[in-house]
Design an enzyme around this catalytic site. Structure first.
Site, mmCIF file in Angstrom:
data_model
loop_
_atom_site.group_PDB
_atom_site.id
_atom_site.type_symbol
_atom_site.label_atom_id
_atom_site.label_comp_id
_atom_site.label_asym_id
_atom_site.label_seq_id
_atom_site.Cartn_x
_atom_site.Cartn_y
_atom_site.Cartn_z
ATOM 1 N N HIS A 74 -71.027 121.908 -135.560
ATOM 2 C CA HIS A 74 -71.322 121.945 -134.117
ATOM 3 C C HIS A 74 -72.819 121.668 -133.887
ATOM 4 C CE1 HIS A 74 -71.659 123.451 -130.056
ATOM 5 N NE2 HIS A 74 -70.480 124.030 -130.043
ATOM 6 N N GLU B 284 -70.624 116.786 -132.144
ATOM 7 C CA GLU B 284 -69.985 117.643 -133.134
ATOM 8 C C GLU B 284 -68.894 116.896 -133.899
ATOM 9 O OE1 GLU B 284 -68.644 121.118 -130.889
ATOM 10 O OE2 GLU B 284 -70.141 120.644 -129.380
HETATM 11 O O1 LIG Z 1 -70.859 129.339 -126.510
HETATM 12 P P1 LIG Z 1 -70.159 128.893 -127.775
HETATM 13 O O2 LIG Z 1 -69.060 129.823 -128.179
HETATM 14 O O3 LIG Z 1 -71.147 128.692 -128.895
HETATM 15 O O4 LIG Z 1 -69.490 127.492 -127.467
HETATM 16 C C1 LIG Z 1 -70.267 126.423 -127.055
HETATM 17 C C2 LIG Z 1 -69.441 125.171 -126.752
HETATM 18 O O5 LIG Z 1 -68.895 124.690 -127.936
HETATM 19 C C3 LIG Z 1 -68.197 123.421 -127.829
HETATM 20 O O6 LIG Z 1 -69.077 122.401 -127.599
HETATM 21 C C4 LIG Z 1 -67.114 123.451 -126.791
HETATM 22 O O7 LIG Z 1 -66.598 122.166 -126.541
HETATM 23 C C5 LIG Z 1 -67.614 124.065 -125.514
HETATM 24 O O8 LIG Z 1 -66.512 124.241 -124.633
HETATM 25 C C6 LIG Z 1 -68.295 125.387 -125.778
HETATM 26 O O9 LIG Z 1 -68.709 125.970 -124.581
#
Ligand SMILES: O=P(O)(O)OC[C@H]1O[C@H](O)[C@H](O)[C@@H](O)[C@@H]1O
Length: 260
Positions: free
Chosen positions: A136, A234
């Site tokens: 990510h 990602e």
């Molecule tokens: O806040 P987190 O749990 O780290 O997630 C952060 C982000 O991750 C990814 O990019 C998903 O596509 C998003 O929908 C999400 O909000």
């Protein structure tokens, strides 16, 4: 927080054992990855920025969100000045959340203008299991609204933050954006107008590239001042989950290269 640093003439990379998380990569003192100024580095909650590892699922395909790998302590197996090998194995906590035995090997390898991030997922159980996940990565940029990704031009995507079907227009990424774009294995972008390098991301073992910057809906550990200064590209397994038989492995990687 327990960290190790890789470095060579032009680069330095910090890796936290908490989460097996690459916290930062600087090239000639410029940040390539973005780390939030509000990131919680206490080792008690997921870190905002760098490269969180999502496993054994992506987003809310399970609970906790993005899985447990980003909040577990990883073990350092070995490292040199430019390469590190970290490992996470199932334990009592992970078995309670997800009843499968596994090993994940994270390799981080630095060369003059490239960083390789590789995850090898290994089924060490006596039964098969299925998983998803992601590298990510949060990339640093001047303005997430003005990033040109020519290779995406014309592709349709579903934006879960607007609920709309949208189309990429090469000149700038739409904002806000949260998109799971299938079958994208290469992304190339210029992080700022003044940047001395283009960033090329080659991804492998993924089924999608997730692109995320939530604009004003940013989480509380992102400051208003920094909300446009990152874009997530990602390498993710989201739609076609991978089934591993006992002793089978799967590799998920991102090779990030900087060029003039
Ligand atoms: O806040 P987190 O749990 O780290 O997630 C952060 C982000 O991750 C990814 O990019 C998903 O596509 C998003 O929908 C999400 O909000």
């Amino acid at each position: 927080m327990s960290t190790i640093t890789l470095s060579n003439r032009h680069n330095s990379v910090d890796i936290s054992l908490y989460g097996g998380h690459v916290l930062s990569w600087h090239h000639n003192n410029q940040p390539i990855f973005w780390l939030s100024e509000l990131a919680d580095l206490s080792g008690e909650t997921a870190i905002r920025g760098g490269v969180p590892i999502c496993f054994p699922w992506f987003a809310e395909q399970g609970s906790p969100k993005h899985g447990f790998a980003r909040t577990e302590m990883w073990q350092l197996i070995r490292h040199t000045e430019t390469e590190a090998l970290l490992e996470l194995k199932h334990n009592q906590r992970t078995l309670e959340i997800w009843p499968n035995r596994f090993r994940i090997a994270l390799t981080v390898m630095l060369s003059d203008d490239t960083l390789l991030l590789s995850l090898v997922f290994d089924n060490t159980d006596s039964k098969s299991w299925q998983f998803g996940g992601a590298l990510h990565s949060y990339f640093s940029c001047d303005n997430a609204r003005a990033i040109n990704v020519a290779s995406l031009d014309g592709l349709m995507f579903h934006n879960s933050l607007t609920g709309l079907e949208q189309q990429f227009n090469g000149c700038q990424l739409p904002n806000p954006i949260d998109a799971i774009v299938p079958s994208v294995n290469k992304i190339q972008f210029l992080p700022s107008i003044a940047a001395s390098h283009t960033v090329t991301i080659d991804q492998d073992g993924n089924d999608s590239c997730v692109i995320w910057n939530p604009a004003n809906n940013h989480p509380t550990d992102v400051s208003k001042k920094q909300q446009w200064q990152f874009i997530c590209f990602e390498s993710a397994i989201v739609n076609n989950l991978i089934t591993l038989q006992p002793r089978q492995q799967h590799q998920l990687s991102q090779r990030i290269s900087l060029s003039k």
